[in-house]
Design an enzyme around this catalytic site. Structure first.
Site, mmCIF file in Angstrom:
data_model
loop_
_atom_site.group_PDB
_atom_site.id
_atom_site.type_symbol
_atom_site.label_atom_id
_atom_site.label_comp_id
_atom_site.label_asym_id
_atom_site.label_seq_id
_atom_site.Cartn_x
_atom_site.Cartn_y
_atom_site.Cartn_z
ATOM 1 N N HIS A 27 40.506 35.031 -58.829
ATOM 2 C CA HIS A 27 40.877 36.294 -58.191
ATOM 3 C C HIS A 27 40.366 37.437 -59.063
ATOM 4 C CE1 HIS A 27 43.693 34.195 -55.512
ATOM 5 N NE2 HIS A 27 44.233 33.606 -56.563
ATOM 6 N N CYS B 177 41.224 41.887 -53.654
ATOM 7 C CA CYS B 177 40.607 40.813 -54.428
ATOM 8 C C CYS B 177 39.237 40.551 -53.826
ATOM 9 C CB CYS B 177 41.490 39.565 -54.358
ATOM 10 S SG CYS B 177 40.689 38.090 -55.007
ATOM 11 N N MET C 274 43.360 39.583 -48.742
ATOM 12 C CA MET C 274 44.077 39.709 -50.016
ATOM 13 C C MET C 274 43.881 41.117 -50.566
ATOM 14 S SD MET C 274 43.923 37.245 -53.334
ATOM 15 C CE MET C 274 44.864 37.609 -54.814
HETATM 16 CU CU LIG Z 1 41.952 36.345 -54.632
#
Ligand SMILES: [Cu+2]
Length: 158
Positions: free
Chosen positions: A87, A143, A151
């Site tokens: 991430h 992300c 995300m």
């Molecule tokens: Cu991620």
């Protein structure tokens, strides 16, 4: 004569055992205390609070947890790579307050590009972002690897 020497010998053995036990106990109690004390002390340099945001894969959903949080100027956020990584933390240049980009450029370590944090590949890795001197307002972030999977999140600095 025989009996007294045996008693004396037993006393020496007992004393030796007792002595050894004491030093063993001391070393076993001292060892776990040291690492326990070390991670506890992690206050923000500027005296602000530290917040935790987990980066997780929950079922088939990639998310920041919490996805939205309100902090104060001077606070620090620790982004934790909990699962589903790598991430990262990227801020949208057009979705942060005026002047915030300059502050984040200095407070985001190892940027891959402006406002783009490094990929956290290490399990339980932490990416620390300080909001010392950050202008108040909303900071929207995402992300990079999981942007298309929704995300993203929002930090409100008061
Ligand atoms: Cu991620």
């Amino acid at each position: 004569m025989r009996v007294t020497s045996m008693v004396a010998g037993l006393a020496i053995v007992l004393a030796a055992c007792g002595g050894e036990k004491k030093t063993e106990n001391q070393s076993t109690t001292a060892t776990p205390e040291q690492p326990a004390a070390a991670p506890a002390a992690a206050p923000a340099a500027g005296g602000g609070a530290t917040h935790d945001v987990s980066m997780v894969l929950d079922g088939s959903t990639y998310k920041f947890d919490p996805a939205e949080l309100t902090i104060k100027v001077g606070d620090v956020i620790n982004f934790h790579n909990k699962s589903g990584g790598p991430h990262n933390v990227s801020f949208w240049a057009d979705s942060i307050p005026k002047g915030a980009a300059d502050v984040l450029k200095g407070s985001m370590p190892d940027q891959m590009a402006p406002l783009e944090g490094p990929l956290l590949t290490e399990q339980d890795g932490i990416y620390k972002v300080s909001f010392a001197g950050a202008p108040a307002g909303d900071y929207k972030f995402y992300c990079l690897p999981h942007f298309a999977l929704g995300m993203h999140g929002k930090i409100t600095v008061q």
